[in-house]
Design an enzyme around this catalytic site. Sequence first.
Site, PDB file in Angstrom:
ATOM      1  N   LYS A 146       0.827  -1.219   0.000  1.00  0.00           N
ATOM      2  CA  LYS A 146       0.000   0.000   0.000  1.00  0.00           C
ATOM      3  C   LYS A 146       0.857   1.263   0.000  1.00  0.00           C
ATOM      4  O   LYS A 146       0.552   2.219  -0.686  1.00  0.00           O
ATOM      5  CB  LYS A 146      -0.903   0.044   1.243  1.00  0.00           C
ATOM      6  CG  LYS A 146      -1.860  -1.109   1.382  1.00  0.00           C
ATOM      7  CD  LYS A 146      -2.821  -0.902   2.549  1.00  0.00           C
ATOM      8  CE  LYS A 146      -2.160  -0.725   3.905  1.00  0.00           C
ATOM      9  NZ  LYS A 146      -1.439  -1.893   4.421  1.00  0.00           N
ATOM     10  N   ARG A 157      -9.053   1.691   9.667  1.00  0.00           N
ATOM     11  CA  ARG A 157      -8.470   0.403  10.006  1.00  0.00           C
ATOM     12  C   ARG A 157      -9.493  -0.505  10.683  1.00  0.00           C
ATOM     13  O   ARG A 157      -9.210  -1.664  10.946  1.00  0.00           O
ATOM     14  CB  ARG A 157      -7.326   0.699  10.952  1.00  0.00           C
ATOM     15  CG  ARG A 157      -6.202  -0.257  11.046  1.00  0.00           C
ATOM     16  CD  ARG A 157      -5.224  -0.180   9.922  1.00  0.00           C
ATOM     17  NE  ARG A 157      -3.945  -0.703  10.330  1.00  0.00           N
ATOM     18  CZ  ARG A 157      -2.788  -0.192   9.975  1.00  0.00           C
ATOM     19  NH1 ARG A 157      -2.733   0.857   9.189  1.00  0.00           N
ATOM     20  NH2 ARG A 157      -1.674  -0.735  10.370  1.00  0.00           N
ATOM     21  N   ARG A 217      12.189  -0.474  10.192  1.00  0.00           N
ATOM     22  CA  ARG A 217      11.155  -0.054  11.127  1.00  0.00           C
ATOM     23  C   ARG A 217      11.245  -0.858  12.413  1.00  0.00           C
ATOM     24  O   ARG A 217      11.512  -2.054  12.369  1.00  0.00           O
ATOM     25  CB  ARG A 217       9.767  -0.279  10.495  1.00  0.00           C
ATOM     26  CG  ARG A 217       9.314   0.889   9.687  1.00  0.00           C
ATOM     27  CD  ARG A 217       8.050   0.598   8.939  1.00  0.00           C
ATOM     28  NE  ARG A 217       6.954   0.090   9.764  1.00  0.00           N
ATOM     29  CZ  ARG A 217       5.716  -0.009   9.325  1.00  0.00           C
ATOM     30  NH1 ARG A 217       5.412   0.364   8.094  1.00  0.00           N
ATOM     31  NH2 ARG A 217       4.763  -0.476  10.101  1.00  0.00           N
TER      32      ARG A 217
HETATM   33  P1  AMP Z   1       1.330   0.858   9.287  1.00  0.00           P
HETATM   34  O1  AMP Z   1       2.559   1.627   8.902  1.00  0.00           O
HETATM   35  O2  AMP Z   1       0.116   1.284   8.530  1.00  0.00           O
HETATM   36  O3  AMP Z   1       1.553  -0.628   9.244  1.00  0.00           O
HETATM   37  O4  AMP Z   1       1.030   1.234  10.823  1.00  0.00           O
HETATM   38  C1  AMP Z   1       1.961   0.993  11.851  1.00  0.00           C
HETATM   39  C2  AMP Z   1       1.258   1.018  13.195  1.00  0.00           C
HETATM   40  O5  AMP Z   1       0.649   2.315  13.418  1.00  0.00           O
HETATM   41  C3  AMP Z   1       0.105   0.037  13.339  1.00  0.00           C
HETATM   42  O6  AMP Z   1       0.554  -1.267  13.701  1.00  0.00           O
HETATM   43  C4  AMP Z   1      -0.732   0.692  14.422  1.00  0.00           C
HETATM   44  O7  AMP Z   1      -0.151   0.513  15.699  1.00  0.00           O
HETATM   45  C5  AMP Z   1      -0.596   2.176  14.068  1.00  0.00           C
HETATM   46  N1  AMP Z   1      -1.668   2.606  13.140  1.00  0.00           N
HETATM   47  C6  AMP Z   1      -1.521   3.066  11.868  1.00  0.00           C
HETATM   48  N2  AMP Z   1      -2.693   3.412  11.332  1.00  0.00           N
HETATM   49  C7  AMP Z   1      -3.635   3.167  12.277  1.00  0.00           C
HETATM   50  C8  AMP Z   1      -5.048   3.311  12.347  1.00  0.00           C
HETATM   51  N3  AMP Z   1      -5.751   3.784  11.313  1.00  0.00           N
HETATM   52  N4  AMP Z   1      -5.662   2.948  13.490  1.00  0.00           N
HETATM   53  C9  AMP Z   1      -4.991   2.494  14.548  1.00  0.00           C
HETATM   54  N5  AMP Z   1      -3.649   2.316  14.564  1.00  0.00           N
HETATM   55  C10 AMP Z   1      -2.973   2.658  13.437  1.00  0.00           C
END
Ligand code: AMP
Length: 215
Positions: A16, A91, A160
């Site tokens: 994504k 999410r 990360r």
């Molecule tokens: P991502 O980079 O999208 O995989 O997000 C990394 C982390 O950020 C996730 O594992 C959540 O802890 C937090 N996170 C990102 N977007 C959301 C969201 N829309 N709702 C809740 N937590 C989020």
Amino acid sequence: MVKKVIVLLGLPGSGKGTQGALLANELTIPHISTGDIFRKMAKANTEESKLLNEYMHEGKLVPSDLVNKIVRKFILSDECKDGCILDGYPRNLKQAEYFVENIDSQVVAVFFEVENEIVVKRILGRYACESCGAVYNKYFDNPKTDGVCDNCGGHKFVYRDDDDEKTILSRIEEYKKETLPLIDYYKKKGKFFVVNAGANKEEVIKEMALIAKKI
Ligand code: AMP
């Protein structure tokens, strides 16, 4: 005019972020990644940043009330007046409902469909250029010149903190429990596209180009 918002759905590691950035370039609208926003916020030294770090390290979702408040500010900003691409938001159903009730927009959803096993491998090898954020993979997608970013020439790369195996498995569980119901939700709502995100990057780019024409 109602603004168009493109929601990208899919497992962590489904592509994504990479595809969202390319699509944003093509459509000249901003690419908003809630994960990127939270990683930046988590670097501060505040109570809120400590809380964010805890959730992210455990692979758990940040509470929706906080997420909604932050995302709303971005979407209603002037930068997003012509629309935007949302990567990682909504999410769960609570966030999706909040979005419909509070932000006047026309939503197009793009689902990045891919197997769990593929994403685990992708995530474990994933690293990014520290200056421009271009994403690479140590197993199958390194820069053309060793140690030099193809995109900006940067020399520093970062992994990360939440890309370790234990956190990944927890993120996948959270995805199944919280995010998967959004596929049906958006299928019923309107414009919905599926991308074969298990294919290689070039093939996904081609598929996304076709979708971009229909958006
Ligand atoms: P991502 O980079 O999208 O995989 O997000 C990394 C982390 O950020 C996730 O594992 C959540 O802890 C937090 N996170 C990102 N977007 C959301 C969201 N829309 N709702 C809740 N937590 C989020």
